[in-house]
Design an enzyme around this catalytic site. Structure first.
Site, PDB file in Angstrom:
ATOM      1  N   HIS A 128     -98.448 -29.861 -10.075  1.00 49.43           N
ATOM      2  CA  HIS A 128     -97.462 -29.998  -9.012  1.00 49.43           C
ATOM      3  C   HIS A 128     -98.193 -30.191  -7.685  1.00 49.43           C
ATOM      4  CE1 HIS A 128     -93.911 -27.802 -11.159  1.00 49.43           C
ATOM      5  NE2 HIS A 128     -94.598 -28.567 -12.003  1.00 49.43           N
ATOM      6  N   GLU A 137     -97.866 -29.021  -4.620  1.00 49.74           N
ATOM      7  CA  GLU A 137     -98.277 -27.866  -3.824  1.00 49.74           C
ATOM      8  C   GLU A 137     -99.387 -27.068  -4.497  1.00 49.74           C
ATOM      9  OE1 GLU A 137     -95.327 -28.585  -5.303  1.00 49.74           O
ATOM     10  OE2 GLU A 137     -93.985 -26.878  -5.140  1.00 49.74           O
ATOM     11  N   CYS A 196     -91.042 -24.493  -7.265  1.00 50.85           N
ATOM     12  CA  CYS A 196     -90.585 -23.882  -8.516  1.00 50.85           C
ATOM     13  C   CYS A 196     -91.159 -22.471  -8.619  1.00 50.85           C
ATOM     14  CB  CYS A 196     -91.044 -24.732  -9.700  1.00 50.85           C
ATOM     15  SG  CYS A 196     -92.834 -24.646  -9.983  1.00 50.85           S
ATOM     16  N   CYS A 227     -95.111 -22.430  -8.612  1.00 51.74           N
ATOM     17  CA  CYS A 227     -95.736 -22.702  -7.318  1.00 51.74           C
ATOM     18  C   CYS A 227     -95.452 -21.591  -6.311  1.00 51.74           C
ATOM     19  CB  CYS A 227     -95.280 -24.053  -6.803  1.00 51.74           C
ATOM     20  SG  CYS A 227     -95.852 -25.418  -7.846  1.00 51.74           S
TER      21      CYS A 227
END
Length: 176
Positions: free
Chosen positions: A69, A71, A99, A102
């Protein structure tokens, strides 16, 4: 469907938006790069002392990695650059609400703040489905600013998924 915080009647303070808009702009440009590579358009930057120290976009398809992801990749870069897993004094700017994975990484890395664009009603864990940033049982809490340039972030995601659905429909018609 991705929502703008304005639609949820929780738009950020106008002064905060002005402060955060340039860094969110960098994240939005990274999200556009992701689209060109066939990735979901999510971009992220990590900022410390008003300087971008790390930047990434989603790479799940490219890397065949469910954890790639934007981030999370940006936080890894920032930790490497700083030579420390603690990202104290850092702000993560990301185009889509993080999410649980993260958001959890943000807790563990001890970031100061997360600023995100549009909310994610199916996976957002910084205020939509739950809020890990303020979980009382955890050893770290951080500030969240939601809805910065939300219209742009939401538009990117909607356009991407609209085009993806159209490509899939065209493939089905072609097979028939």
């Amino acid at each position: 469907m991705f929502f703008d915080r304005a639609e949820m009647d929780q738009s950020p303070d106008p002064d905060a938006t002005l402060l955060h808009a340039p860094f969110m702009g960098a994240a939005l440009r990274l999200a556009e790069q992701a689209v060109a590579l066939g990735e979901v358009p999510v971009g992220a930057v990590v900022v410390r002392d008003q300087q971008i120290i790390a930047a990434a976009h989603n790479r799940r398809e490219l890397d065949a990695d469910p954890t790639a992801h934007a981030e999370l990749l940006a936080m890894r870069q920032a930790a490497h650059r700083l030579g420390d897993w603690r990202l104290e004094g850092c702000t993560v700017y990301v185009t889509l609400e993080p999410c649980p994975m993260c958001a959890g990484a943000m807790v563990l890395s001890r970031i100061e703040r997360c600023v995100y664009g549009c909310a994610d009603p199916k996976g957002g864990y910084l205020g939509t489905l739950a809020d890990l940033s303020q979980q009382p049982g955890l050893n770290h809490r951080f500030d969240v600013v939601a809805g910065v340039r939300a219209d742009e972030a939401s538009s990117q995601l909607r356009s991407f998924f609209r085009a993806l659905r159209a490509r899939r429909a065209a493939k089905r018609v072609k097979r028939d």
